[in-house]
Design an enzyme around this catalytic site. Structure first.
Site, short mmCIF file in Angstrom:
data_model
loop_
_atom_site.label_atom_id
_atom_site.label_comp_id
_atom_site.label_asym_id
_atom_site.label_seq_id
_atom_site.Cartn_x
_atom_site.Cartn_y
_atom_site.Cartn_z
N ASP A 60 -13.38 2.36 10.46
CA ASP A 60 -13.16 1.96 8.79
C ASP A 60 -14.39 0.54 7.95
O ASP A 60 -13.09 0.27 7.51
CB ASP A 60 -12.21 2.04 7.82
CG ASP A 60 -12.70 2.38 6.22
OD1 ASP A 60 -14.08 3.13 5.85
OD2 ASP A 60 -11.89 3.22 5.55
N LYS B 31 1.03 -1.11 0.33
CA LYS B 31 0.42 0.20 -0.05
C LYS B 31 1.03 1.24 -0.12
O LYS B 31 1.67 1.61 0.59
CB LYS B 31 -1.46 -0.11 1.33
CG LYS B 31 -1.67 -0.70 0.90
CD LYS B 31 -2.87 -1.11 2.69
CE LYS B 31 -3.88 -2.12 2.20
NZ LYS B 31 -4.66 -2.01 3.60
#
Length: 397
Positions: free
Chosen positions: A370, A273
Site C-alpha cells: 500500500d 492505530k
C-alpha cells in the site's frame, strides 16, 4: 471590463474578448447561487472552465465546498480579512484537513489551533446538534475529495457562513426589515479544543472551573504549576500500574479525543492505530503482524513501540511523526512550496532506501502492498518513514 488572470498574472479571459476553449466560445455568468463562473456559452450543467466557488475568501455560501479536491489539488478554505476595511488576507483560516476534520487556526506562527470532532454520520462532534429549519449540512469523504457543504432548506432565505477579522466564525442571515445581516449562530472559541491543554491523562471540561482535571486514579504531575493554571505537564498515576488481573481498561463516555496522537508517561509523543470494528481479521493475524513489524528495524521505517490486544481493543503504538504524511505537503499550495528539489530528492532517496530494505535486505522479505503519499510519514527533519501494512489489516487511523 471583467478580467480573469492565471497564477502567473497572465490574462486568460476577458469580457471584451472572444476567447474559446477548443472551438467553443466561453462566457462569464453570475449564477443565482452567487457563483461567478466562466463556462461554455451553450453549457447547461456544471462543466465550468473556472468558478469562484473554488476560491472562497471570508464567506461560505450554500452549495460551496469547504475542503480539498484530492485529484486536482484545489484546496477550498476560508480566510479572514485583515480588517473590516482591508480585504487582504488576515490572521485566521478555517479549513478541512485530509482526514475530514474541520479546523480553525491562527496562521501567523500557528499560535491557536482548534480541531472539532469527527463526522458522526449526522454532524461533526462538537458542533450544535439541534436541527434547524434553515439549512442542512453534509460531509463527503472518498478517494477523490473531502469536503463539508451546507444546503438551504428554504431558498427564499439568504444565509452565509462568515469568518470575521477577529477569528469568529458565524452564520449570518439576511433580515429584510433590518436590511442587514444578523447573526444566527456564532462559533465561540472552545479552550478545550486546543491540543494538549491539560497534558497527558488530563480531561478538559469548559463547564468546569478550572477547566482541566485529572482522570480518575491520576493526580497532577507538577502540583505547583497545575494549581497556578499551567496544566501542560499533565497527570500521573496515583499508584503504579500492576500488570495483573486487577488492572483493566476503563470506558469513558462523552469524551472527545484527538486520534494519529498521544503522550506516554515519559513525555514521548506517540501515534495510535486502532483496529476497525468492521475488520474481519482476528487476533492471530494481528499478533502475526506485530511480530513481523517488530523484526523490521530501519531508519526509514516507522518504529513500533508497543501494542494492545485486550478483548475488543486492538491497537498499535508507533513513534509520532510531527510533519504527518507526504500528501499534506504535495497537495497543499503553501506547504508544497517548502519542498524544493533538494528536499524532494532527500524524500525520494529515503523512500527508496526503506523499500530496498523491505524487498531485499531485511531478514523478512516483504512486499509493500500500500505505497502511497498518505503512507509516507515525515519526521521533524522531513526524513521519510514508510508506514508498513503487511497483511492488509483494516486500520482505523
Amino acid at each position: 471590463m471583467l478580467l480573469l488572470f492565471s497564477g502567473n498574472n497572465t490574462v486568460i479571459w476577458s469580457s471584451s474578448s472572444s476567447v474559446s476553449v477548443g472551438n467553443t466560445p466561453v462566457v462569464a455568468k453570475l449564477l443565482d447561487s452567487g457563483n461567478l463562473v466562466v463556462c461554455y456559452d451553450s453549457s447547461t450543467n456544471e462543466d465550468f472552465v473556472w468558478q469562484s466557488f473554488d476560491y472562497p475568501t471570508d464567506t461560505l455560501l450554500a452549495g460551496m465546498k469547504l475542503g480539498k479536491d484530492l485529484v486536482t489539488g484545489v484546496d477550498r478554505y476560508l480566510t479572514s480579512w485583515k480588517s473590516m476595511d482591508d480585504p487582504s488576507p488576515g490572521l485566521y483560516v478555517s479549513w478541512m484537513d485530509t482526514n475530514g476534520y474541520p479546523q480553525a487556526f491562527q496562521k501567523r506562527g500557528s499560535v491557536l489551533q482548534l480541531r472539532f470532532g469527527p463526522w458522526t454520520g449526522v454532524r461533526f462532534s462538537g458542533f450544535p446538534s439541534k436541527p434547524n429549519p434553515i439549512y442542512t449540512y453534509d460531509f463527503v469523504f472518498n478517494e477523490k475529495e473531502v469536503y463539508s457543504i451546507f444546503h438551504l432548506i428554504n431558498n427564499s432565505i439568504m444565509s452565509r457562513v462568515y469568518l470575521s477579522p477577529e477569528g469568529k466564525e458565524m452564520r449570518l442571515n439576511w433580515i429584510d426589515p433590518a436590511q442587514g445581516w444578523m447573526p444566527y449562530l456564532v462559533t465561540t472559541v472552545d479552550m478545550c479544543a486546543q491540543y494538549g491543554l491539560c497534558g497527558a491523562y488530563g480531561i478538559c471540561n469548559i463547564n468546569s472551573s478550572p477547566a482541566c482535571s485529572c482522570m480518575e486514579g491520576f493526580e497532577p504531575r507538577f502540583p505547583v504549576q497545575w494549581n497556578a493554571g499551567n496544566w501542560s505537564g499533565g497527570c500521573q498515576r496515583e499508584k503504579s500500574l500492576n500488570c495483573g488481573n486487577k488492572d483493566a481498561f476503563r470506558k469513558l463516555s462523552g469524551v472527545k479525543f484527538y486520534h494519529i496522537e498521544g503522550v506516554m508517561e515519559d513525555g514521548r509523543e506517540i501515534a495510535v492505530k486502532r483496529l476497525s470494528e468492521t475488520s474481519t481479521q482476528g487476533l492471530d493475524e494481528f499478533m502475526n503482524e506485530v511480530r513481523c513489524i517488530h523484526r523490521l528495524q530501519h531508519r526509514n521505517l516507522v518504529k513500533l513501540l508497543g501494542f494492545c490486544a485486550q478483548k475488543h481493543e486492538i491497537m498499535l503504538i508507533y513513534e509520532y511523526m510531527p510533519n504527518r504524511s507526504l500528501d499534506t505537503f504535495l497537495f497543499d499550495e503553501t506547504k508544497g512550496s517548502m519542498l524544493d528539489w533538494t528536499k524532494r530528492f532527500h524524500i525520494i532517496n529515503g523512500i527508496a532506501r526503506g523499500l530496498l530494505y523491505l524487498h531485499q535486505d531485511s531478514c523478512l522479505r516483504i512486499i509493500h502492498r500500500d505505497l502511497k503519499a498518505t503512507n509516507i510519514l515525515l519526521d521533524n527533519d522531513m526524513k521519510p518513514n514508510n508506514s508498513v501494512y503487511i497483511l492488509g489489516i483494516d486500520w482505523m487511523i
